[in-house]
Design a protein around this motif. Structure first.
Motif, PDB file in Angstrom:
ATOM      1  N   ASP A   1      20.052  22.286   5.133  1.00 53.11           N
ATOM      2  CA  ASP A   1      19.904  23.719   4.858  1.00 53.11           C
ATOM      3  C   ASP A   1      18.562  24.246   5.346  1.00 53.11           C
ATOM      4  O   ASP A   1      18.475  25.374   5.865  1.00 53.11           O
ATOM      5  CB  ASP A   1      20.049  23.971   3.357  1.00 53.11           C
ATOM      6  CG  ASP A   1      21.452  23.669   2.856  1.00 53.11           C
ATOM      7  OD1 ASP A   1      22.387  23.684   3.689  1.00 53.11           O
ATOM      8  OD2 ASP A   1      21.623  23.411   1.648  1.00 53.11           O
ATOM      9  N   ALA A   2      17.507  23.448   5.170  1.00 47.46           N
ATOM     10  CA  ALA A   2      16.177  23.900   5.588  1.00 47.46           C
ATOM     11  C   ALA A   2      16.032  23.940   7.099  1.00 47.46           C
ATOM     12  O   ALA A   2      15.177  24.670   7.613  1.00 47.46           O
ATOM     13  CB  ALA A   2      15.100  22.990   4.991  1.00 47.46           C
ATOM     14  N   ALA A   3      16.835  23.166   7.823  1.00 49.50           N
ATOM     15  CA  ALA A   3      16.724  23.164   9.284  1.00 49.50           C
ATOM     16  C   ALA A   3      17.003  24.546   9.860  1.00 49.50           C
ATOM     17  O   ALA A   3      16.352  24.992  10.807  1.00 49.50           O
ATOM     18  CB  ALA A   3      17.674  22.128   9.881  1.00 49.50           C
ATOM     19  N   GLY A   4      17.994  25.258   9.278  1.00 43.32           N
ATOM     20  CA  GLY A   4      18.272  26.612   9.745  1.00 43.32           C
ATOM     21  C   GLY A   4      17.130  27.567   9.452  1.00 43.32           C
ATOM     22  O   GLY A   4      16.815  28.439  10.264  1.00 43.32           O
ATOM     23  N   ARG A   5      16.470  27.390   8.292  1.00 44.67           N
ATOM     24  CA  ARG A   5      15.325  28.240   7.970  1.00 44.67           C
ATOM     25  C   ARG A   5      14.173  27.993   8.942  1.00 44.67           C
ATOM     26  O   ARG A   5      13.495  28.924   9.384  1.00 44.67           O
ATOM     27  CB  ARG A   5      14.870  27.959   6.536  1.00 44.67           C
ATOM     28  CG  ARG A   5      15.959  28.049   5.479  1.00 44.67           C
ATOM     29  CD  ARG A   5      16.374  29.471   5.207  1.00 44.67           C
ATOM     30  NE  ARG A   5      17.359  29.562   4.147  1.00 44.67           N
ATOM     31  CZ  ARG A   5      17.056  29.671   2.853  1.00 44.67           C
ATOM     32  NH1 ARG A   5      15.798  29.697   2.479  1.00 44.67           N
ATOM     33  NH2 ARG A   5      18.013  29.771   1.957  1.00 44.67           N
ATOM     34  N   VAL A   6      13.945  26.734   9.264  1.00 44.99           N
ATOM     35  CA  VAL A   6      12.856  26.403  10.193  1.00 44.99           C
ATOM     36  C   VAL A   6      13.153  26.982  11.570  1.00 44.99           C
ATOM     37  O   VAL A   6      12.264  27.530  12.242  1.00 44.99           O
ATOM     38  CB  VAL A   6      12.663  24.874  10.262  1.00 44.99           C
ATOM     39  CG1 VAL A   6      11.586  24.526  11.284  1.00 44.99           C
ATOM     40  CG2 VAL A   6      12.272  24.321   8.896  1.00 44.99           C
TER      41      VAL A   6
ATOM     42  N   LEU B   1      24.467  38.969  -3.276  1.00 52.07           N
ATOM     43  CA  LEU B   1      24.393  37.572  -3.709  1.00 52.07           C
ATOM     44  C   LEU B   1      23.908  36.665  -2.584  1.00 52.07           C
ATOM     45  O   LEU B   1      23.109  35.752  -2.812  1.00 52.07           O
ATOM     46  CB  LEU B   1      25.769  37.113  -4.212  1.00 52.07           C
ATOM     47  CG  LEU B   1      26.229  37.715  -5.544  1.00 52.07           C
ATOM     48  CD1 LEU B   1      27.686  37.352  -5.804  1.00 52.07           C
ATOM     49  CD2 LEU B   1      25.353  37.230  -6.678  1.00 52.07           C
ATOM     50  N   LEU B   2      24.396  36.896  -1.374  1.00 51.55           N
ATOM     51  CA  LEU B   2      23.918  36.111  -0.238  1.00 51.55           C
ATOM     52  C   LEU B   2      22.430  36.346   0.005  1.00 51.55           C
ATOM     53  O   LEU B   2      21.673  35.404   0.286  1.00 51.55           O
ATOM     54  CB  LEU B   2      24.720  36.461   1.014  1.00 51.55           C
ATOM     55  CG  LEU B   2      26.175  35.999   1.050  1.00 51.55           C
ATOM     56  CD1 LEU B   2      26.883  36.572   2.270  1.00 51.55           C
ATOM     57  CD2 LEU B   2      26.259  34.474   1.059  1.00 51.55           C
ATOM     58  N   GLY B   3      21.993  37.604  -0.085  1.00 50.97           N
ATOM     59  CA  GLY B   3      20.578  37.893   0.095  1.00 50.97           C
ATOM     60  C   GLY B   3      19.717  37.292  -0.990  1.00 50.97           C
ATOM     61  O   GLY B   3      18.610  36.794  -0.731  1.00 50.97           O
ATOM     62  N   TYR B   4      20.191  37.310  -2.220  1.00 47.20           N
ATOM     63  CA  TYR B   4      19.428  36.726  -3.328  1.00 47.20           C
ATOM     64  C   TYR B   4      19.330  35.211  -3.205  1.00 47.20           C
ATOM     65  O   TYR B   4      18.297  34.616  -3.503  1.00 47.20           O
ATOM     66  CB  TYR B   4      20.087  37.100  -4.648  1.00 47.20           C
ATOM     67  CG  TYR B   4      19.475  36.424  -5.855  1.00 47.20           C
ATOM     68  CD1 TYR B   4      18.255  36.842  -6.360  1.00 47.20           C
ATOM     69  CD2 TYR B   4      20.121  35.362  -6.475  1.00 47.20           C
ATOM     70  CE1 TYR B   4      17.698  36.230  -7.460  1.00 47.20           C
ATOM     71  CE2 TYR B   4      19.565  34.735  -7.576  1.00 47.20           C
ATOM     72  CZ  TYR B   4      18.351  35.179  -8.069  1.00 47.20           C
ATOM     73  OH  TYR B   4      17.801  34.540  -9.156  1.00 47.20           O
ATOM     74  N   ARG B   5      20.395  34.584  -2.744  1.00 47.07           N
ATOM     75  CA  ARG B   5      20.424  33.116  -2.696  1.00 47.07           C
ATOM     76  C   ARG B   5      19.763  32.566  -1.440  1.00 47.07           C
ATOM     77  O   ARG B   5      19.036  31.568  -1.498  1.00 47.07           O
ATOM     78  CB  ARG B   5      21.885  32.640  -2.775  1.00 47.07           C
ATOM     79  CG  ARG B   5      22.076  31.133  -2.687  1.00 47.07           C
ATOM     80  CD  ARG B   5      21.451  30.438  -3.876  1.00 47.07           C
ATOM     81  NE  ARG B   5      21.669  29.004  -3.805  1.00 47.07           N
ATOM     82  CZ  ARG B   5      20.909  28.162  -3.121  1.00 47.07           C
ATOM     83  NH1 ARG B   5      19.897  28.619  -2.416  1.00 47.07           N
ATOM     84  NH2 ARG B   5      21.179  26.875  -3.119  1.00 47.07           N
ATOM     85  N   PHE B   6      19.992  33.204  -0.282  1.00 42.14           N
ATOM     86  CA  PHE B   6      19.536  32.625   0.981  1.00 42.14           C
ATOM     87  C   PHE B   6      18.558  33.511   1.744  1.00 42.14           C
ATOM     88  O   PHE B   6      18.081  33.100   2.798  1.00 42.14           O
ATOM     89  CB  PHE B   6      20.747  32.334   1.895  1.00 42.14           C
ATOM     90  CG  PHE B   6      21.776  31.448   1.259  1.00 42.14           C
ATOM     91  CD1 PHE B   6      21.545  30.098   1.094  1.00 42.14           C
ATOM     92  CD2 PHE B   6      22.976  31.978   0.808  1.00 42.14           C
ATOM     93  CE1 PHE B   6      22.488  29.284   0.495  1.00 42.14           C
ATOM     94  CE2 PHE B   6      23.924  31.162   0.217  1.00 42.14           C
ATOM     95  CZ  PHE B   6      23.685  29.817   0.060  1.00 42.14           C
ATOM     96  N   GLY B   7      18.268  34.729   1.269  1.00 40.87           N
ATOM     97  CA  GLY B   7      17.362  35.615   1.981  1.00 40.87           C
ATOM     98  C   GLY B   7      18.132  36.616   2.834  1.00 40.87           C
ATOM     99  O   GLY B   7      19.302  36.422   3.182  1.00 40.87           O
ATOM    100  N   LEU B   8      17.443  37.698   3.181  1.00 40.39           N
ATOM    101  CA  LEU B   8      18.106  38.779   3.913  1.00 40.39           C
ATOM    102  C   LEU B   8      18.501  38.350   5.325  1.00 40.39           C
ATOM    103  O   LEU B   8      19.562  38.721   5.823  1.00 40.39           O
ATOM    104  CB  LEU B   8      17.179  39.996   3.967  1.00 40.39           C
ATOM    105  CG  LEU B   8      16.975  40.747   2.640  1.00 40.39           C
ATOM    106  CD1 LEU B   8      15.984  41.875   2.826  1.00 40.39           C
ATOM    107  CD2 LEU B   8      18.294  41.279   2.113  1.00 40.39           C
TER     108      LEU B   8
END
Length: 368
Positions: A185-190, A321-328
């Protein structure tokens, strides 16, 4: 050698209580993780590096929760008051479900309803904010896999204690799998932090999947050889925590070397992960909308008001809910993925034709 000097952050001042709670939680968990790693494998843990990476980062999540909750509360109160006002007769009476007539809500009744909704929203926001500070969740999204790594170290230390058995081994296996999923999951954020390029995203996801596969393979060895697998998982978790905190996302194992080329399981594919996120958010939004519709129906709100309410709130709640959980940014990406699946703005792959080299277009030999 780290990418940056690992000075531990200074404790926030007294007038920042949430940051102080976050700071104390990070200090306590990192100190316990260093003790656990030393007890299992006898290796030190760079606590200063971890504390620097896990410093409190105000990302505007509290403001987003405040705006979202306030908007939903205003929408619910507005629909409720509008429905009651529309049902009132000219004589100032409100028909009830039993057919009898009752008094219409006064201005003070409307104010009381708004105050109750506002108070409940404020309590929810304060409780969520304090809970997040106690759990130290306000960190950079790329650094969040450090906490599952510390949880694996804690589970490894429990398994090495006298009297530990099947329950502790099963808990360690579950936490190791959770660490692998957190890395994916963090790979997509990076990748988003580095520009969301396709090549960057692919390299990060491939490396994270290989590390996750290694964690799962090692966790499977808890059944035949519990002691060796426990030490191996502790070493992997310690290396992953330090490398993630240091920003080395393509070298998560550090001195232990690159992970072997192990087959990855199908549920870790990006399309299934995105589908799972969309499904959970959509079902949660649908359940919330149904509960609101049932509540307003019990209060006497007619169906011609609740039907448009459901059509508006389900997509809106899904996005919130998607924005709250994973960010905008991730929420917008997931919505774009859904639109692409539906056939809207689909990007067709362009075929690239190989250009023949000089001398080969007419079948001749290439130049020497």
């Amino acid at each position: 050698m780290t990418l940056a000097q690992s000075f531990p952050p200074v404790a926030p001042p007294l007038w920042q209580p949430l940051r102080r709670l976050h700071h104390r939680t990070v200090e306590r968990r990192t100190a316990a993780a260093a003790k656990d790693l030393r007890a299992v494998v006898g290796k030190p843990l760079d606590v200063a590096l971890l504390r620097r990476a896990l410093a409190c980062q105000a990302d505007g999540g509290n403001v987003f929760r405040l705006v979202a909750t306030g908007f939903l509360a205003m929408m619910a109160v507005g629909y409720l008051i509008a429905g009651m006002k529309g049902l009132c007769t000219p004589g100032g009476l409100l028909p009830t479900s039993g057919g009898e007539l009752g008094p219409c809500p006064t201005h003070q009744d409307k104010v009381n309803v708004a105050e109750v909704v506002g108070f409940c929203a404020a309590v929810f926001i304060v409780t969520a904010t304090v809970r997040n500070a106690l759990r130290a969740t306000a960190v950079r999204p790329a650094q969040k896999p450090v906490f599952p790594a510390l949880a694996v170290l804690r589970a490894c230390a429990r398994l090495t204690e006298p009297g530990a058995g099947h329950a502790e081994a099963a808990e360690l296996s579950v936490k190791a799998q959770a660490l692998g999923q957190a890395l994916i999951d963090a790979a997509g954020r990076v990748a988003s932090d580095y520009g969301s390029r396709a090549s960057t995203r692919k390299s990060l996801l491939d490396h994270a999947r290989q590390v996750a596969a290694l964690l799962e393979r090692t966790a499977d060895e808890l059944l035949p050889d519990r002691e060796r697998a426990t030490r191996k998982l502790a070493e992997l978790a310690g290396a992953i925590a330090e490398q993630t905190a240091d920003g080395r996302f393509t070298d998560l194992l550090g001195a232990m070397g690159q992970p072997p080329d192990l087959p990855t399981s199908a549920p870790e594919s990006p399309d299934r992960a995105d589908g799972r996120r969309l499904a959970v958010a959509a079902v949660t939004a649908l359940l919330l909308t149904i509960s609101v519709a049932v509540t307003t129906g019990m209060l006497g709100l007619p169906a011609f008001v609740t039907a448009p309410l459901a059509a508006i709130t389900v997509p809106l709640l899904t996005f919130l809910l998607l924005g709250y959980r994973f960010g905008l940014i991730e929420a917008l990406r997931l919505v774009q993925v859904l639109r692409t699946v539906r056939g809207e703005n689909a990007v067709e792959p362009t075929a690239t034709t190989a250009r023949p080299e000089a001398g080969q277009a007419d079948g001749g030999a290439p130049p020497s």
